[in-house]
Design an enzyme around this catalytic site. Sequence first.
Site, PDB file in Angstrom:
ATOM      1  N   TYR A   1      -0.378  12.222  -5.633  1.00 39.35           N
ATOM      2  CA  TYR A   1       0.915  11.827  -5.483  1.00 39.35           C
ATOM      3  C   TYR A   1       1.016  13.369  -5.328  1.00 39.35           C
ATOM      4  O   TYR A   1       0.709  13.788  -5.890  1.00 39.35           O
ATOM      5  CB  TYR A   1       1.815  10.986  -5.664  1.00 39.35           C
ATOM      6  CG  TYR A   1       2.132   9.581  -5.426  1.00 39.35           C
ATOM      7  CD1 TYR A   1       1.766   9.132  -3.758  1.00 39.35           C
ATOM      8  CD2 TYR A   1       1.976   8.633  -5.782  1.00 39.35           C
ATOM      9  CE1 TYR A   1       2.012   7.715  -3.565  1.00 39.35           C
ATOM     10  CE2 TYR A   1       1.776   6.975  -5.571  1.00 39.35           C
ATOM     11  CZ  TYR A   1       1.661   7.157  -4.615  1.00 39.35           C
ATOM     12  OH  TYR A   1       1.915   5.165  -4.044  1.00 39.35           O
TER      13      TYR A   1
ATOM     14  N   ASN B   1       7.599   6.341  -3.427  1.00 40.95           N
ATOM     15  CA  ASN B   1       7.661   5.332  -3.964  1.00 40.95           C
ATOM     16  C   ASN B   1       6.817   5.837  -5.859  1.00 40.95           C
ATOM     17  O   ASN B   1       7.896   6.600  -6.418  1.00 40.95           O
ATOM     18  CB  ASN B   1       6.721   3.715  -3.741  1.00 40.95           C
ATOM     19  CG  ASN B   1       7.231   2.351  -4.449  1.00 40.95           C
ATOM     20  OD1 ASN B   1       8.416   2.657  -3.912  1.00 40.95           O
ATOM     21  ND2 ASN B   1       6.727   2.194  -5.327  1.00 40.95           N
ATOM     22  N   ALA B   2       6.234   5.609  -6.358  1.00 40.20           N
ATOM     23  CA  ALA B   2       5.740   6.082  -7.939  1.00 40.20           C
ATOM     24  C   ALA B   2       6.221   5.818  -8.600  1.00 40.20           C
ATOM     25  O   ALA B   2       6.103   6.653  -9.828  1.00 40.20           O
ATOM     26  CB  ALA B   2       5.111   7.609  -7.542  1.00 40.20           C
ATOM     27  N   GLU B   3       7.570   4.938  -9.415  1.00 39.44           N
ATOM     28  CA  GLU B   3       8.183   4.514  -9.549  1.00 39.44           C
ATOM     29  C   GLU B   3       8.805   6.197 -10.963  1.00 39.44           C
ATOM     30  O   GLU B   3       8.762   6.537 -11.968  1.00 39.44           O
ATOM     31  CB  GLU B   3       7.632   4.802 -11.490  1.00 39.44           C
ATOM     32  CG  GLU B   3       7.911   2.978 -11.571  1.00 39.44           C
ATOM     33  CD  GLU B   3       5.595   2.946 -10.279  1.00 39.44           C
ATOM     34  OE1 GLU B   3       6.329   1.277  -9.490  1.00 39.44           O
ATOM     35  OE2 GLU B   3       4.866   2.979 -10.850  1.00 39.44           O
TER      36      GLU B   3
ATOM     37  N   ASN C   1       3.709   5.890   2.722  1.00 36.74           N
ATOM     38  CA  ASN C   1       3.641   5.149   1.269  1.00 36.74           C
ATOM     39  C   ASN C   1       3.819   3.598   1.660  1.00 36.74           C
ATOM     40  O   ASN C   1       4.963   3.967   1.777  1.00 36.74           O
ATOM     41  CB  ASN C   1       3.474   6.178   0.333  1.00 36.74           C
ATOM     42  CG  ASN C   1       3.395   5.164  -0.635  1.00 36.74           C
ATOM     43  OD1 ASN C   1       1.993   5.183  -1.370  1.00 36.74           O
ATOM     44  ND2 ASN C   1       4.048   4.916  -1.778  1.00 36.74           N
ATOM     45  N   GLU C   2       2.889   2.416   1.468  1.00 38.17           N
ATOM     46  CA  GLU C   2       3.403   1.748   1.867  1.00 38.17           C
ATOM     47  C   GLU C   2       4.563   1.352   2.311  1.00 38.17           C
ATOM     48  O   GLU C   2       5.660   0.582   2.770  1.00 38.17           O
ATOM     49  CB  GLU C   2       3.717   1.219  -0.083  1.00 38.17           C
ATOM     50  CG  GLU C   2       2.786   1.373  -1.082  1.00 38.17           C
ATOM     51  CD  GLU C   2       3.290   0.607  -2.296  1.00 38.17           C
ATOM     52  OE1 GLU C   2       2.425  -0.202  -2.989  1.00 38.17           O
ATOM     53  OE2 GLU C   2       4.766   0.941  -2.495  1.00 38.17           O
TER      54      GLU C   2
ATOM     55  N   TYR D   1      -1.598  -5.305  -6.158  1.00 38.88           N
ATOM     56  CA  TYR D   1      -1.083  -5.782  -7.774  1.00 38.88           C
ATOM     57  C   TYR D   1      -0.914  -7.219  -8.388  1.00 38.88           C
ATOM     58  O   TYR D   1      -0.068  -8.279  -8.850  1.00 38.88           O
ATOM     59  CB  TYR D   1       0.362  -5.330  -8.342  1.00 38.88           C
ATOM     60  CG  TYR D   1       0.186  -3.142  -8.013  1.00 38.88           C
ATOM     61  CD1 TYR D   1      -0.547  -3.115  -8.865  1.00 38.88           C
ATOM     62  CD2 TYR D   1       0.439  -2.940  -6.864  1.00 38.88           C
ATOM     63  CE1 TYR D   1      -0.839  -1.442  -9.043  1.00 38.88           C
ATOM     64  CE2 TYR D   1       0.365  -1.366  -6.448  1.00 38.88           C
ATOM     65  CZ  TYR D   1      -0.340  -0.938  -7.932  1.00 38.88           C
ATOM     66  OH  TYR D   1      -0.050   0.138  -7.480  1.00 38.88           O
TER      67      TYR D   1
ATOM     68  N   GLU E   1      -3.960   0.997  -3.507  1.00 42.98           N
ATOM     69  CA  GLU E   1      -4.115   1.039  -4.805  1.00 42.98           C
ATOM     70  C   GLU E   1      -4.248   0.118  -5.318  1.00 42.98           C
ATOM     71  O   GLU E   1      -3.761  -1.093  -4.898  1.00 42.98           O
ATOM     72  CB  GLU E   1      -2.277   1.244  -4.859  1.00 42.98           C
ATOM     73  CG  GLU E   1      -2.647   2.401  -4.661  1.00 42.98           C
ATOM     74  CD  GLU E   1      -0.300   2.442  -4.929  1.00 42.98           C
ATOM     75  OE1 GLU E   1       0.012   1.728  -5.993  1.00 42.98           O
ATOM     76  OE2 GLU E   1      -0.048   3.086  -4.122  1.00 42.98           O
TER      77      GLU E   1
ATOM     78  N   TYR F   1       1.234   3.879 -18.434  1.00 41.10           N
ATOM     79  CA  TYR F   1       0.971   2.384 -17.665  1.00 41.10           C
ATOM     80  C   TYR F   1      -0.409   1.398 -17.876  1.00 41.10           C
ATOM     81  O   TYR F   1      -0.240   0.485 -17.074  1.00 41.10           O
ATOM     82  CB  TYR F   1       0.404   3.115 -16.427  1.00 41.10           C
ATOM     83  CG  TYR F   1       1.458   2.011 -15.208  1.00 41.10           C
ATOM     84  CD1 TYR F   1       2.062   2.339 -14.614  1.00 41.10           C
ATOM     85  CD2 TYR F   1      -0.253   1.730 -14.814  1.00 41.10           C
ATOM     86  CE1 TYR F   1       2.190   1.485 -13.469  1.00 41.10           C
ATOM     87  CE2 TYR F   1       0.142   0.612 -13.628  1.00 41.10           C
ATOM     88  CZ  TYR F   1       1.104   0.254 -12.892  1.00 41.10           C
ATOM     89  OH  TYR F   1       1.730   0.504 -11.859  1.00 41.10           O
TER      90      TYR F   1
END
Length: 1005
Positions: free
Chosen positions: A96, A140-142, A199-200, A260, A298, A364
Site C-alpha cells: 500500500y 483501509n490498512a488499519e 481497495n475493497e 480472512y 489478500e 499482526y
Amino acid sequence: MKLLSVAAVALLAAQAAGASIKHRLNGFTILEHPDPAKRDLLQDIVTWDDKSLFINGERIMLFSGEVHPFRLPVPSLWLDIFHKIRALGFNCVSFYIDWALLEGKPGDYRAEGIFALEPFFDAAKEAGIYLIARPGSYINAEVSGGGFPGWLQRVNGTLRSSDEPFLKATDNYIANAAAAVAKAQITNGGPVILYQPENEYSGGCCGVKYPDADYMQYVMDQARKADIVVPFISNDASPSGHNAPGSGTGAVDIYGHDSYPLGFDCANPSVWPEGKLPDNFRTLHLEQSPSTPYSLLEFQAGAFDPWGGPGFEKCYALVNHEFSRVFYRNDLSFGVSTFNLYMTFGGTNWGNLGHPGGYTSYDYGSPITETRNVTREKYSDIKLLANFVKASPSYLTATPRNLTTGVYTDTSDLAVTPLIGDSPGSFFVVRHTDYSSQESTSYKLKLPTSAGNLTIPQLEGTLSLNGRDSKIHVVDYNVSGTNIIYSTAEVFTWKKFDGNKVLVLYGGPKEHHELAIASKSNVTIIEGSDSGIVSTRKGSSVIIGWDVSSTRRIVQVGDLRVFLLDRNSAYNYWVPELPTEGTSPGFSTSKTTASSIIVKAGYLLRGAHLDGADLHLTADFNATTPIEVIGAPTGAKNLFVNGEKASHTVDKNGIWSSEVKYAAPEIKLPGLKDLDWKYLDTLPEIKSSYDDSAWVSADLPKTKNTHRPLDTPTSLYSSDYGFHTGYLIYRGHFVANGKESEFFIRTQGGSAFGSSVWLNETYLGSWTGADYAMDGNSTYKLSQLESGKNYVITVVIDNLGLDENWTVGEETMKNPRGILSYKLSGQDASAITWKLTGNLGGEDYQDKVRGPLNEGGLYAERQGFHQPQPPSESWESGSPLEGLSKPGIGFYTAQFDLDLPKGWDVPLYFNFGNNTQAARAQLYVNGYQYGKFTGNVGPQTSFPVPEGILNYRGTNYVALSLWALESDGAKLGSFELSYTTPVLTGYGNVESPEQPKYEQRKGAY
C-alpha cells in the site's frame, strides 16, 4: 519478449484511447474500453489466461507477501525484508501507499526521504521481487482515515464516490503516486507488474450510489493518465464479483478478492469455528471471472489486535503454522495462482499513523515478526509450501475438481480435492472433513495413476493425518524426466544437478509414508539407517515405504536421490537461486529456478552466488549451525559464508559440510532509570499566566464536515482547523456569573482515547478511556465561581487516529475529533469562546522529514523538544520513574550511547512494565514517535525500535510525555531497554534515516 519503447507505449495507449467509449462524469472524461483486448495494446509483458499470469511469455505463479514500507521508516532495511520474503520461495510483494503521509496539506505532495517510493522499488528489484502496487486512494490498512488525509473531513462530497469535490481532492495524489509507480513498471525495467485501483470497494449504504461503475472507471482513468500500463487487478473484500472483467464500465482486467476466514478473535486462539474453511471459492470464481487467473489479493496471514486486546502473540497462536497448513493448501485446491498473504511483515504504527482500532505495534502475528525475526514456525511452514509450488509448474495447468469424501480415501473423516493435470501430473489435497479436528486419522488413499488405480500404501503400514493438518499428495509428478507415480510424503523441492537428481520429501511426526517411482533400478540407502524403510519392485516401478524419523535418510533409485526428512528438519533447508552473473538473483524464471542449489543452513539463508571457484552463501545465524550444500556447482571448490572462507568437507554423496560457530556477543545496554533525565511541565496551558493569543480561534459558525452537524455554537472539530493527529488542546474562555455549578463535556478521540479537564489550574477530572469507547461523556462539579471573573477551561484530548471508511456512504472517516458538545450550567454555550491547538502549524507541519502525523499538540511537541539535542540544560532534573504527584502532563528527555557490535542484528525494546494506572505515555526515539502506552487499557507494554531509528553505534535521544489522568498523579513502574537473541547477520550495514535535531521553531507557542 522485448520491452516496449516509450514511444511505442505512447502510440499504443493513444490507439487504445482512440478506440474507447467516452462519456462525462461531473466534468471529467471517463474512458471505457469496450473490448478487453484493447487494454493489451498498452503492453505485452504481463499477460494472462484463465490459469495464471505470464511474464515475458512464461507462465508464473505469484506467491506474494504484503509489506507496507511506511510501517518501517528505515529504507535501508527494506532489502532485509525482501531477502526474507525471497527466501520463503516467494517472488512478489504487494504494498500500500498511505496518502495521509504524502499529502498532509492539500496540493502539497511530498514523497521524500523515508516516504520516497524509489528506494522501495530499487530494493525489490535487487532482491528479484515483483510488486503489486496498491496506492488507493483509499487503502483501509488499519491506518488513520484508511489512508485518507484528515483534511478530507472538510470535503463537501461523499468519500469514495463520484462526487466532484472528492474526485478533485484525489487528483493530485494519484497523479503523483501513480506516476512514481509508472516509472517502476516492468515495461520500464522495474518490478511493478500489477496495479490495484481502489481497495475493497465492496460495500455501500445510506442511499449513496453503490456500486458506482463510473467512480471505479474514474479511478482507473486517473492511473492510466499517469502512465500506468500494467494490468489492473481488484481486491473485492469477498468473492462477490464487483467490477469483474466483462461487467462493463469500471471493470478491472483481472478479478481478485480477499479472505480472512478465521477472523480476529485472538482472545480464543484455539477456537476454529464451524464453517470457516472456504469450500466454494472455485465455484464462485468460475461464475464471476472464469477468463482470468484465480487471484487472492489478500488472504489471512495474521490478525489485527485492538486496544485492550490479548496481544499479537495470541494473534499468532490463532493464525499459526496449523492455520497455514490447512488454509493455504485449501486455497491451492481452488487453483489460486496469484496468492498474496496479508500481512507477511506487519511493522509498526509509528508516528500516529494507525487508526484508533489498533495500537503502536502492527506485528499482526505475521510470519515475519515486527522485529524482522523469522523464528515463528509459520514462516518455516510457508517456506515448505511455497518452494513446493515453485518446483511444481504443472500445478498451474492442473484443473481443480470438486471436494470429495470417501472417493479418494477409505474414510469419510477426510476430504480430498483433486487437481487433475491435462498432462501427467495431478495433486490431491487432503484434510479433515471437520477442518478443525484435532484428532489423528488413519487412512488409505485410492488414487488414479499412470500405473492404474492404486490403493496406497501398497506395502505395510497406514497413512495418518494429524489434527489441524493437511497434505498435498502428488501423482505422476515429473522430476526432470523421472516419474514419481505417487508420494504420500509432501514435496519440498527437487533439482537436477550434474549426474543426478535430488528430490526432498518430508513428513510429520509419527507418520508413515510411501513413494512409488517409475524405474527399473534398485533401491539403495546411501545415507542413514535402513530401520523403518521397506521397498519392493512392482512391475516397472519401485515402491518405498518408511516411518518418518528425525534422522535423515537418503535413498537412491537410478540417478534419483530421495532425501527423507521430518518436517522440523526440513525447516532448515533453503533453495537459493544462483545468479547467472553478479550477486543478485534477479527475478525468478524457469531458468533461474533450475539453477538453484539446496542448502541446509538453519535460521536464514539470504542468497548464494558463484564467483569463479568460490561458492558464496549469505546467511544469518542465531545458534551454532551445521551447513550442508547439496548440488554444489561443478567447478566450485571453495566455500565462503558472509564473505569469510569456511573449511568444508565433501562426503561420498557429494554433499559439502561445514559449520558456523555462534558465540553471542556481549550486549551492553544502558539502564534507562540511571540516565540524566530532565523534566519539563508540558501543560503550561493551565497556568493563569499562559498566553494563547497565537492559537487558532475555534470560531467557525458552521462545520465543513458533512457527516455530523454541530451541537456547539461554533465548530470544535479539530479537522475544521487543520489538526488531524496526536494530542489536541482546547482553551475555553468565559466570564463567570456565579451561577455555574457543573460542566458537562462530550469528547471524541477514537477507541481507547482519553481526555482531562481543568478549570484554570484546578483539575476537574478525566475520561480515562476504555477499549470500546470512541467518545465519552463527563460531568464535573464546580466550586462557587466568582461573578465577573475570567475563567479558562482547558481540555486535553488524545486523538488516536481517524476512523476508516470501509462502507461507502457511512462516511466514518469524517467522524470528528475534539469536543462534540458541552454545557456550562448557568451559562449559555455561546458564553464560552474557544481556542485550540494540535501539532504546530497543523497542515503546515514543521517536520517535513518525519512527516505530517508524527507530532501532536503538546507544548514540548510544538516546540520540537522531542527531537535530538533539545535545550534541556536549564530544565530541572526529573525522571519518569518518579513521575507526577498530581494530574498533568510531564515531559522527560535524556540521552545515551550505544556501542553494539557490527555484523549483528540485535532486536531492542523499550519496556514500560505492567502498570495499569490511568496514565498515558508517548515514546520518542531520536525524534520519531515510536510508542503510545496506555496503562489502564493496554495491551502493549513493550515497544521494539529498529536499528536506524536507534543509532546502534552512537548517541541516542529518548523523550517521554507522561500524562497523569487521575488525582494522585502517575509514574512509570519501570522503564528499561532490553534485547532478545542477537542474530549473526550477513545483511550488511543499516543506514539511519535523517534525524533532524532541535532548532528553535519560528512562531512556536
